[in-house]
Write an enzyme that holds these catalytic residues in place. Structure first.
Site, short mmCIF file in Angstrom:
data_model
loop_
_atom_site.label_atom_id
_atom_site.label_comp_id
_atom_site.label_asym_id
_atom_site.label_seq_id
_atom_site.Cartn_x
_atom_site.Cartn_y
_atom_site.Cartn_z
CB CYS A 1 -0.88 -0.03 1.19
SG CYS A 1 -1.75 -1.22 1.59
CB CYS A 2 2.05 3.90 -1.60
SG CYS A 2 1.49 3.97 -3.22
CE LYS A 3 -0.89 10.95 -2.37
NZ LYS A 3 -0.63 12.60 -2.17
#
Length: 1089
Positions: free
Chosen positions: A1006-1008
């Site tokens: 996950c990232c933004k």
């Protein structure tokens, strides 16, 4: 915002023809349902997103309304001629009243389309219209070159389908060029191939895909292949055009895949030049004896030969037995290589000119069949991966797959094939809609329970009214959100550009399955899955005050000091109250139904049925009684008694220091008191033993029923014995007792139901009173935090359900994994790439709480009874059960424990390491404590899971890897790296991912927005696995990495999200990134995210 008053005044006085709409409206401001003043007539002029309000047509504008972040509410009744503008900023609503209904409707449409969102919708609509016109025009132009008889029969043409394995790509092939001719003799070519498709019915040329760029050679062999997914409309009659380009400047060229008609040649100003092209029929490739075509490349005018292209059919599962000899690289810049010319053997595999003969190939195949080297999710059984029984349930979950094909050399100069796949999931919308529906039902029950509290003293009654009003408002918002999601059509994923949309705030961002299927020499096929999703966070709510982790802590501290207006209950006690209410709602109808079955068995005089009914009734009643064996119920009943009207306290309140309800019950001799919110009141006239009597009556009533059943069965046995001894009185005795079983049990069962009803009434009211205190102490923050937590949890749960279903399908033939699943549970490891600076710190706080909340989710596998294989969600906010449906043939593969409905536990852990330029600022000028605390807390959770695993599971159930590292050593290494507090220590993520795979866990990244940083991480992980587990040649690691990033599934993910094939990085940002997280030149630049 900044504006020029003179310019606005000048704009307002322009002639009538310059405005989008103008006319007279009655206008006023509205707060709630109350108008601040009577509506006054104004001359209104609309220009773009500016609404000018003027006293008269000739007067200057008295007010300007900016129509952004607002929406129009139109009243649908035939007589109402008013509309309301609502603003997200919270400022008072704008009430507008027209002269007639048609005028009102036209103003509603004009105002609704006036903001930038409406303008974007118009632009998108016009773009679609332009594309449709272009496609129709191209189709018409193509028809002009066809004979009239063929034009008439175009709609009736039938094409020859390509035979394929179920759920496998229709067609895959690899490409290589030989003897390319450069424009100048001394120039080194940097080439790639653009692949376009000519559909046989429409005769329209459509760009499909591209290879990577191979530098510095006239004989490039491309590692990126071409693959057509199962649903792609390709036939033997389909033609494929291959166009070779020479790239002059990679930084100026990003190869695009588009559905627009192809150009004959690329423009010179995009950094590439046209070399040559060729075309072939798919049927020619499929039916060719050697499954390979050698095609001549010619210039656009067809006059000059500039080289050849070799097109080789690829089938996953078949080895390329040729050796890749004379592999050379430039150690300085990792540029290209030179291969021996490749030919095809009779079996259709790519092999070198010095390849083995047929006998050697057969001996090699036999030897490989005997070798065993198990890999994670090995494809030992074909049906487990692509069997027909697997298709319906997976197709119900996965949609719109994208496939990419590669071939990479191994360290021993063999070839391995890699198929990279990416698919979105229908669960992105299905799970949130199911969850919101459960929230609505739960909140409606809670509101009704608050109303059923009965008569309360004025203070408490006013508190209840306020709470119910706020809860009804929140309930309405959930219902509106569910209605909006019900209208959604089209794509089954939420793009990164939509993460701030209110109507989609429950939907996970950019949720996809990322899969790598590896087929390598001497090793079994292996699958590696990663779920990629944007960090679960409430983007529409914003992060000005932080995320859930900080907000919940702050709220709990403030709630302890709210004053004397309500009683404080700890979060543990409010959770217990919700659990008690849930048990009541679940158990009461079950006990009633079992009691009715008992009476039915008695009326039929069936001893066996009577025993079974009594057993079920006893079990459920014991659970019911145990649910109330809690001191919280007693203390809440006492608190409710003091809240009734007419309750007189004869002794003054004496505050105590204890904050726990358990301590309150140990001091029952203390005088009655209404204390501060950190304790529970006691009343001297309240009979605390009354609840014990009411509660105990249920058990006593059950004992009476059991005793009566035993007596009846004993008499029945005696009668049967006498009847066997031919006793003449036995028949009369049996007739006597046959008719009165029902009559003897009926009054006892009714008494049991009455006692249970009295317990339920009191317990429900007491627990509802506890929830009233929880809500009243924190309005409206309490409900807003609940909303935020629901939003974050919804996003996290959708990803978890997707990951579990995929893991279950790929592990159906792995008995060790299935045993681990029901004995220990499933490890779910999240890799976070968020920084601890600015808004991303708030996102990380949201994400940490959302992932932690997944611990209250349990899974259950059931056999599907219909063709609908979507999961079923039941439960409440503190406890959810996800029922995953499998077809009958797949269900039979499960262990008996899972088939019997055993609940499967989840163990979510999160490790985060920020890698971007904002993390550099946080490390040098800010604070990284949040990241350090999260990593340390989750390390402890991971160690607990490992300890549980070693206690309950044999060591041979774990998957075997080429890189055999001891799990205990890996955990110790991870512990040391977390303690080291090294800047951007990405080794933490690599170690956590390795441990997760070795423990049969589910991987998340996950990232933004799961688009840019996530793509860098996923591709690095894939290439690392190829290097460590499948002997990827060390000189090709960087090239394989660039290949996946430039032409793989992740750049397609970027295209899906932002309509541009560029990662949203710039050169300055990338300077702060760790070395292996930087994309190749030409694949990044300015892009909206």
């Amino acid at each position: 915002m900044r504006f020029n008053a003179k310019d606005l005044a000048l704009l307002a006085r322009r002639p009538s023809g310059c405005f989008d709409k103008e006319g007279r409206l009655k206008i006023c401001r509205v707060v709630g349902d109350e108008k601040l003043i009577e509506p006054r007539e104004r001359w209104c002029r609309l220009k773009g997103n500016l609404l000018f309000l003027m006293k008269n047509k000739s007067f200057e504008a008295s007010e300007v309304v900016i129509l952004e972040r607002c929406w129009v509410v139109e009243f649908r009744s035939k007589t109402d001629v008013s509309i309301v503008l609502k603003f997200q900023s919270g400022e008072p609503d704008l009430y507008l009243e027209a002269a007639s209904k048609p005028d009102c409707e036209s103003w509603a449409v004009a105002l609704g389309e006036a903001n930038s969102e409406g303008l974007q919708n118009k632009i998108q609509q016009l773009r679609r219209l332009i594309m449709e016109i272009k496609e129709e025009r191209s189709s018409d132009e193509a028809r002009q070159f066809l004979p009239s008889s063929q034009v008439d029969s175009l709609g009736e043409l039938q094409f020859t389908s390509i035979q394929r394995i179920a759920n496998e790509p229709k067609l895959e092939f690899s490409l290589a060029c030989k003897d390319l001719v450069a424009a100048t003799r001394d120039r080194k070519l940097n080439t790639f191939i653009q692949v376009s498709v000519v559909h046989p019915a429409e005769h329209i040329l459509t760009r499909y895909s591209s290879t990577e760029i191979v530098e510095g050679t006239r004989d490039p062999l491309f590692l990126t292949g071409v693959t057509f997914p199962p649903e792609y409309p390709i036939y033997e009659e389909t033609k494929i055009k291959l166009t070779v380009y020479d790239v002059k400047d990679k930084s100026q060229d990003t190869v695009r895949t588009s559905v627009l008609p192809d150009h004959k040649e690329a423009r010179a100003d995009v950094g590439r030049s046209f070399l040559g092209c060729t075309t072939f029929r798919v049927g020619d490739l499929v039916k060719s004896k050697e499954q390979q075509l050698t095609l001549t490349l010619k210039t656009s005018d067809g006059g000059k030969t500039v080289g050849t292209i070799e097109v080789s059919l690829v089938k996953m599962g078949e080895l390329e037995d040729g050796e890749t000899e004379h592999i050379t690289t430039d150690a300085q810049d990792q540029k290209f290589l030179c291969f021996l010319p490749l030919k095809s053997c009779s079996r259709g595999f790519l092999c070198a000119t010095c390849a083995h003969n047929t006998e050697n190939l057969e001996r090699m195949a036999d030897r490989q069949a005997k070798e065993e080297c198990a890999l994670v999710r090995e494809c030992t059984v074909t049906e487990g991966i692509s069997g027909k029984d697997n298709l319906p349930s997976l197709n119900a979950v996965l949609k719109n797959p994208i496939c990419k094909l590669y071939r990479f050399p191994t360290s021993d100069n063999k070839w391995m094939r890699i198929r990279e796949q990416m698919a979105e999931t229908t669960l992105s919308f299905h799970v949130p809609k199911e969850l919101i529906n459960l929230h609505i039902k739960e909140d409606m029950r809670r509101n009704q329970e608050l109303k059923d509290l009965g008569e309360l003293a004025p203070h408490w009654d006013n508190m209840r009214r306020s709470v119910i009003a706020h809860c009804d408002q929140m309930l309405s918002m959930y219902q509106d959100t569910l209605a909006e999601l019900g209208k959604h059509t089209g794509s089954s994923f939420k793009s990164s550009c939509s993460k701030g949309e209110k109507t989609l705030e429950f939907i996970p961002i950019n949720l996809h399955l990322q899969r790598m299927h590896v087929h390598s020499p001497r090793l079994k096929d292996a699958l590696y899955d990663v779920i990629t999703v944007g960090a679960p966070a409430a983007h529409f709510q914003g992060f000005k005050n932080g995320g859930l982790r900080k907000l919940l802590s702050k709220f709990e501290a403030e709630r302890r000091n709210t004053g004397y207006q309500c009683i404080y209950y700890s979060p543990e006690n409010t959770a217990k109250a919700k659990e008690v209410l849930s048990n009541i709602n679940n158990l009461q109808p079950l006990i009633s139904s079992h009691a009715d079955l008992l009476l039915n068995s008695a009326s039929q005089h069936s001893p066996d049925s009577l025993k079974n009914s009594l057993k079920m009734l006893s079990e459920k009643t014991e659970l019911f009684v145990h649910a109330f064996k809690d001191q919280l119920v007693r203390s809440a009943l006492l608190a409710l008694y003091t809240a009734r009207p007419g309750c007189v306290l004869k002794k003054p309140a004496v505050p105590r220091n204890t904050a726990e309800e358990g301590d309150d019950l140990q001091h029952q001799d203390h005088p009655s008191q209404i204390k501060r919110q950190d304790s529970i009141p006691h009343h001297s006239e309240y009979d605390e033993e009354e609840w014990d009597r009411v509660w105990a009556n249920v058990g006593k009533s059950l004992n009476c029923v059991i005793a009566m059943v035993d007596r009846l069965l004993e008499k029945d046995n005696i009668s049967n014995i006498k009847e066997g001894e031919n006793d003449p009185s036995a028949a009369d005795c049996k007739v006597l007792h046959t008719g009165d079983w029902y009559e003897q049990l009926y009054p006892l069962v009714i008494t049991l139901k009455d006692c249970m009803g009295e317990v339920v009434t009191r317990a429900k009211q007491s627990m509802a009173f506890v929830l009233l205190q929880e809500l009243a102490c924190g309005l409206p923050q309490c409900l807003m935090l609940t909303l935020r937590r629901d939003i974050v949890f919804s996003q996290a749960l959708a990803g978890l359900v997707c990951g579990f279903i995929i893991k279950l399908h790929t592990g159906l033939h792995d008995q060790g994994f299935l045993q681990q699943l029901h004995t220990v549970g499933l490890l779910v490891q999240y890799e976070g790439l968020l920084s601890t600076y600015s808004e991303e710190a708030g996102m990380l706080e949201d994400m940490a709480v959302g992932i932690s909340d997944l611990q209250k989710v349990m899974f259950k596998v059931i056999e599907a009874k219909s063709e609908d294989f979507l999961p079923i969600i039941t439960g409440r906010r503190e406890h959810y059960i996800i029922e995953v449906q499998l077809p009958a043939k797949m269900f039979e593969l499960l262990p008996q424990e899972i088939k019997e409905g055993k609940l499967l536990r989840m163990y979510p852990v999160l490790f985060n390491v920020g890698i971007n330029e904002q993390q550099t600022l946080a490390e040098r000028f800010g604070d990284t404590t949040l990241q350090e605390n999260i990593n340390q807390e989750n390390l402890e959770l991971l160690k607990e899971y490992y300890k549980l695993f070693t206690e309950k599971m044999p060591p041979d159930c774990l998957p075997h890897f080429q890189e055999q590292n001891d799990l205990k050593g890996l955990l110790e290494n991870l512990h040391q790296n977390i303690q080291a507090k090294k800047r951007k220590n990405v080794e933490i993520m690599w170690l956590a991912a390795t441990i997760c795979r070795k423990l049969n866990g589910v991987r998340f990244t996950c990232c933004k927005s799961a688009k840019d940083r996530t793509s860098m991480s996923v591709t690095l992980e894939q290439c690392s696995i190829l290097r460590d587990e499948h002997q990827l040649h060390k000189d090709f690691f960087i090239r394989a990495l660039d290949c996946m990033r430039r032409e793989g599934c992740r750049i397609e993910n970027v295209l899906k999200n932002v309509k541009c094939r560029k990662y949203a990085f710039n050169m300055i940002q990338l300077m702060a990134f760790p070395k292996y997280y930087r994309p190749p030149e030409g694949t990044y630049g300015k892009a909206d995210t």
